[in-house]
Design a protein around this motif. Structure first.
Motif, PDB file in Angstrom:
ATOM      1  N   SER A 289       0.629  -1.050  -0.035  1.00 57.39           N
ATOM      2  CA  SER A 289      -0.041   0.034   0.035  1.00 57.39           C
ATOM      3  C   SER A 289       0.927   1.162  -0.059  1.00 57.39           C
ATOM      4  O   SER A 289       0.616   2.369  -0.641  1.00 57.39           O
ATOM      5  CB  SER A 289      -0.847   0.154   1.079  1.00 57.39           C
ATOM      6  OG  SER A 289      -0.243  -0.380   2.369  1.00 57.39           O
ATOM      7  N   TYR A 395      -9.671  -0.738 -10.258  1.00 55.27           N
ATOM      8  CA  TYR A 395      -9.498  -1.242  -8.797  1.00 55.27           C
ATOM      9  C   TYR A 395     -10.330  -2.463  -9.217  1.00 55.27           C
ATOM     10  O   TYR A 395      -9.847  -3.725  -8.455  1.00 55.27           O
ATOM     11  CB  TYR A 395     -10.460  -0.158  -8.113  1.00 55.27           C
ATOM     12  CG  TYR A 395      -9.934   0.993  -7.439  1.00 55.27           C
ATOM     13  CD1 TYR A 395      -8.607   0.894  -6.743  1.00 55.27           C
ATOM     14  CD2 TYR A 395     -10.484   2.041  -7.390  1.00 55.27           C
ATOM     15  CE1 TYR A 395      -7.993   1.955  -6.362  1.00 55.27           C
ATOM     16  CE2 TYR A 395     -10.057   3.155  -6.760  1.00 55.27           C
ATOM     17  CZ  TYR A 395      -8.744   3.325  -6.426  1.00 55.27           C
ATOM     18  OH  TYR A 395      -8.277   4.188  -5.840  1.00 55.27           O
ATOM     19  N   ARG A 405      -9.018  -5.647  -0.707  1.00 54.26           N
ATOM     20  CA  ARG A 405      -9.811  -4.216  -0.751  1.00 54.26           C
ATOM     21  C   ARG A 405      -8.909  -3.558   0.310  1.00 54.26           C
ATOM     22  O   ARG A 405      -8.867  -2.024   0.343  1.00 54.26           O
ATOM     23  CB  ARG A 405     -11.082  -4.447  -0.345  1.00 54.26           C
ATOM     24  CG  ARG A 405     -12.070  -4.911  -1.678  1.00 54.26           C
ATOM     25  CD  ARG A 405     -13.422  -4.548  -1.559  1.00 54.26           C
ATOM     26  NE  ARG A 405     -14.335  -4.966  -2.718  1.00 54.26           N
ATOM     27  CZ  ARG A 405     -14.750  -6.142  -2.792  1.00 54.26           C
ATOM     28  NH1 ARG A 405     -14.770  -7.148  -1.918  1.00 54.26           N
ATOM     29  NH2 ARG A 405     -15.364  -6.377  -4.034  1.00 54.26           N
ATOM     30  N   LEU A 408      -6.164  -1.472  -0.813  1.00 49.38           N
ATOM     31  CA  LEU A 408      -6.653  -0.495  -1.549  1.00 49.38           C
ATOM     32  C   LEU A 408      -6.895   0.735  -0.611  1.00 49.38           C
ATOM     33  O   LEU A 408      -6.534   1.851  -0.831  1.00 49.38           O
ATOM     34  CB  LEU A 408      -7.762  -0.674  -2.499  1.00 49.38           C
ATOM     35  CG  LEU A 408      -7.373  -1.376  -3.654  1.00 49.38           C
ATOM     36  CD1 LEU A 408      -8.891  -2.058  -4.440  1.00 49.38           C
ATOM     37  CD2 LEU A 408      -6.234  -1.273  -4.584  1.00 49.38           C
ATOM     38  N   THR A 411      -3.914   2.085   0.793  1.00 48.83           N
ATOM     39  CA  THR A 411      -3.124   2.866  -0.048  1.00 48.83           C
ATOM     40  C   THR A 411      -3.792   4.281  -0.083  1.00 48.83           C
ATOM     41  O   THR A 411      -3.103   5.329  -0.390  1.00 48.83           O
ATOM     42  CB  THR A 411      -3.525   2.375  -1.416  1.00 48.83           C
ATOM     43  OG1 THR A 411      -2.832   1.156  -1.526  1.00 48.83           O
ATOM     44  CG2 THR A 411      -2.738   3.086  -2.612  1.00 48.83           C
ATOM     45  N   ILE A 490     -15.676   2.171  -1.354  1.00 48.69           N
ATOM     46  CA  ILE A 490     -14.571   1.224  -2.102  1.00 48.69           C
ATOM     47  C   ILE A 490     -15.101  -0.299  -2.463  1.00 48.69           C
ATOM     48  O   ILE A 490     -14.913  -0.733  -3.541  1.00 48.69           O
ATOM     49  CB  ILE A 490     -13.455   1.259  -1.432  1.00 48.69           C
ATOM     50  CG1 ILE A 490     -12.024   0.684  -2.077  1.00 48.69           C
ATOM     51  CG2 ILE A 490     -13.549   0.294  -0.165  1.00 48.69           C
ATOM     52  CD1 ILE A 490     -10.849   0.810  -1.508  1.00 48.69           C
ATOM     53  N   THR A 494     -15.209  -1.718  -6.386  1.00 45.28           N
ATOM     54  CA  THR A 494     -14.385  -2.824  -6.691  1.00 45.28           C
ATOM     55  C   THR A 494     -15.208  -3.810  -7.041  1.00 45.28           C
ATOM     56  O   THR A 494     -14.541  -4.993  -7.290  1.00 45.28           O
ATOM     57  CB  THR A 494     -13.330  -3.013  -5.694  1.00 45.28           C
ATOM     58  OG1 THR A 494     -14.246  -3.151  -4.571  1.00 45.28           O
ATOM     59  CG2 THR A 494     -12.484  -1.950  -5.523  1.00 45.28           C
TER      60      THR A 494
END
Lengths: 502, 234
Positions: A289, A395, A405, A408, A411, A490, A494
């Motif tokens: 990340s 994504y 996830r 992400l 990140t 998210i 995704t």
């Protein structure tokens, strides 16, 4: 193309487009209301009698309105408050951008010229702003009626009994939509709408350089040298030319210019900060990340300045306000100590002067900064969600290939924090530094009775660490909060279904 | 028959990748010409250059005696709005507008009053047998209906040339045949010239003439999708 067709095509859209148009309209309404309020205060005049003397000045309860010398500050604050509102509107213009791009390309394919496509894109902002402007105008006149309600002393809380000149009302109400449409057209300068799609011309530049720091240095020089030069000139009895003696605009212009340069410098420096943070993360970061966030910061180092400009400006103001508070507190202490020395027999508590006006003013400044931060945070939220939606396929493919996830999400948090923290601290330090350089870091007062040697009191103005920490903390908390809210999207962004979206 | 469209020595590259390497074709007025070839041979690029959507790197495009590849983007847009109709595989309709408004769009863009533009749009909806979708948005229509709406939009200005890029590529066999039948019927009724791009033999079969492309050039074998019969390029 007829105006009716232009308007209809401009506002045709999906729910996201409706949200964008509504937010643009609301921002325009708030801006018109703030500008009309500023025009109303300005119409009271900036000179004349102060509080306590006879005349119109007794009509209003707040000192900030009663004292003509303080009104420019009120006007400037009201105008500056529209900056985060307009920046928020700018962020909102990114909402639903891919769908709008497709629509414009389809309209170009149907035979619209590039100019017609530009007119359509600008007209949407213009129409939304015109509706918002009308709403703001209506709210202004409604509030005038509601607030024209004197208290027992016959005083009003706001100047609801005064109407700014009609030309200024017309200029504000009609000017804002025109300005907004022109701004929208300007923002489209790098966007080429072709019948086959929309191309965003990206200006390829090298790595950001720390040169914007020069603007900050110039600003600090202006603040640092202004008073010493004035004092030096005064000591030497310099005879300035007649025009300079009458140039009452010079000092405010210099200081305002300095503040503006500091704010611009801080905002533009954020590109270098982000890029450097990204490189350090790539060099030393261990987890996926951190590596991913570092790569994103290097790829688009200006995203912080785009989405956080208002937060950075608010930190400069916050730092300045903190330094001003520290200076005034120290000055009050020096005055109090001098008064105690002059009145040795009196109870020191009885000698404390009323500083409610000062406290109220600082509260108002803090409120203005908080409002700006909240609006800026909302704008950043829009930016985060929009960026997530725009990257949903990337994504989704990452998740499909096994990237958790949570990685992400981490990140996004790393990217937001590493991009925001350095410029937020820098902005706060610049704000504090500018005021400390301008007002000085040492306050002395002295008095003498008869032929006795003067009794002086000297105190150093402390660094307002607590307030600085608060400013940095609130700004970073706003960034973290908006990022956390953005993370709610998210999962939907995704979904593997996104890979099937045409 | 006289040429209404001439493409001469067209060259076009995307970066360093050449798409067209000097293609020349003549299209006569009222003719239906199919440009055929495998994926990546430059068919669509040829159509974009011929219709003024794209400007070629070299070569000339002449419409009705006027060289249009040197015209400004605005002037070429006006030409597409008045003299050309364009039909793509998908994605050409404005998703936010109902069918009638989509069809009326080219007329609205050139200043026709909305009432007249919508009347013309409804006439075309009737003519193509899709009057019932007038108030529906593209997302609420079937692929065949959406493509017929796109055809109506391409023809509402009564263009001299219809450019069609894989017009049935996203449709099933039945809908594809319906659309192709309507394209040929309506354009022959109006005397509209058609330049269509396809990689399907059954689509090419609707054309009067086939121009096969290979690797950005006219296929030197001259053999098109329609069989072993060599077909003339010009």
């Amino acid at each position: 193309m007829r105006l009716t067709a232009l308007t209809r095509l401009a506002v045709a859209g999906t729910r996201t487009d409706t949200v964008r148009i509504t937010l643009t309209g609301l921002a325009a309404a708030a801006a018109v209301l703030a500008w009309l309020s500023a025009a109303t205060v300005a119409s009271l005049g900036f000179s004349g009698s102060d509080l306590g003397s006879a005349g119109d000045n007794l009509r209003y309860r707040p000192d900030l309105l009663q004292q003509p010398g303080l009104r420019p500050g009120v006007v400037a604050t009201l105008i500056l408050l529209t900056v985060p509102v307009l920046a928020f509107a700018g962020q909102c213009s990114r909402l639903g951008a891919p769908a709008r791009d497709r629509r414009l390309a389809a309209i170009r394919l149907a035979g619209a010229t590039p100019r017609q496509a530009l007119a359509l894109a600008s007209a949407e902002t213009g129409v939304a702003s015109a509706i918002g402007s009308a709403l703001g105008l209506g709210a202004f006149f409604l509030l005038r009626v509601l607030l024209n309600n004197p208290d027992a002393n016959g005083q009003l809380a706001v100047p609801a009994d005064v109407l700014p000149p009609v030309w200024s009302i017309v200029a504000i109400a009609a000017g804002l939509p025109i300005l907004a449409a022109l701004a929208a057209a300007w923002l489209m300068r790098r966007v080429i709408v072709t019948p086959l799609g929309v191309v965003h011309r990206v200006r390829r530049t090298g790595a950001p350089k720390p040169w914007p720091g020069v603007m900050v240095a110039i600003a600090l020089l202006i603040f640092g040298l202004y008073n010493p030069i004035v004092l030096y000139a005064d000591d030497r009895h310099w005879h300035s030319p007649h025009w300079l003696q009458n140039a009452t605009w010079l000092a405010p212009t210099l200081l305002f210019g300095g503040a503006f340069a500091a704010m611009l410098g801080v905002c533009f420096s954020s590109g270098w900060f982000s890029y450097t943070a990204g490189r350090l993360m790539r060099r030393f970061g261990g987890s996926a990340s951190v590596q991913l966030a570092g790569a994103r910061l290097i790829d688009d180092p200006w995203s912080t300045s785009r989405s956080m400009a208002v937060i950075l400006v608010a930190t400069v103001f916050g730092g300045g306000a903190a330094a001003f508070y520290a200076y005034t507190e120290t000055q009050n202490q020096v005055s109090l100590q001098q008064t105690i020395l002059q009145n040795p027999g009196d109870d020191p508590r009885s000698l404390v002067t009323d500083d409610s006006f000062f406290v109220d003013t600082l509260k108002l400044i803090a409120l203005a900064i908080m409002i700006a931060l909240v609006i800026a945070a909302l704008g950043q939220l829009v930016s985060i969600v929009e960026a997530m939606v725009a990257r949903r396929r990337a994504y989704a493919s990452l998740v499909a290939t096994g990237v958790p996830r949570a990685t992400l999400a981490r990140t996004a948090v790393w990217q937001a924090l590493a991009g925001a923290a350095p410029p937020v601290v820098f902005g706060t330090v610049v704000g504090v530094g500018a005021i400390r350089l301008f007002s000085g870091t040492k306050i002395s007062q002295s008095f003498s009775i008869g032929d006795a040697p003067p009794v002086s009191t000297t105190l150093h103005v402390p660094w307002p660490w607590a307030q600085m920490g608060l400013t940095v903390g609130v700004a970073l908390a706003a960034v973290l909060l908006t990022t956390a809210i953005g993370m709610l999207f998210i999962k939907s962004s995704t979904s593997v279904e996104e890979l099937r979206t045409a | 028959m006289s040429s209404i469209l001439t493409v001469r020595g067209i060259v076009k590259s995307y970066g360093v990748s050449p798409a067209l390497r000097g293609v020349t074709i003549d299209v006569a007025e009222g003719e239906i010409v199919a440009v055929t070839g495998p994926s990546g041979c430059g068919k669509s690029t040829l159509l974009y250059c011929a219709s003024g959507i794209m400007r070629p790197d070299a070569g000339e495009v002449t419409f009705n005696g006027s060289r249009i590849d040197t015209w400004s983007e605005s002037r070429r847009s006006e030409l597409r709005r008045s003299q050309f109709g364009v039909l793509f595989q998908f994605g050409q309709l404005v998703a936010e507008l109902p069918a009638a408004d989509n069809i009326a769009l080219p007329l609205l863009l050139r200043g026709t009053p909305r009432r007249n533009a919508l009347t013309a749009a409804r006439t075309w909806l009737d003519r193509l047998g899709i009057a019932d979708v007038a108030g529906k948005r593209p997302g609420e229509m079937s692929g065949g209906q959406a493509q017929r709406v796109a055809l109506a939009r391409a023809l509402v200005t009564e263009p001299r040339i219809l450019f069609a890029d894989e017009p049935t590529g996203a449709l099933d066999t039945l809908n594809g045949e319906t659309v192709l039948n309507q394209i040929t019927r309506v354009t022959r009724d109006q005397g509209t010239t058609v330049l269509l791009v396809t990689h399907e033999a059954k689509v090419a079969a609707y054309a009067d003439r086939e121009v096969p492309l290979r690797d950005g050039e006219l296929d030197p074998s001259g053999l098109g999708l329609r069989g072993a019969t060599p077909v003339g390029a010009a």
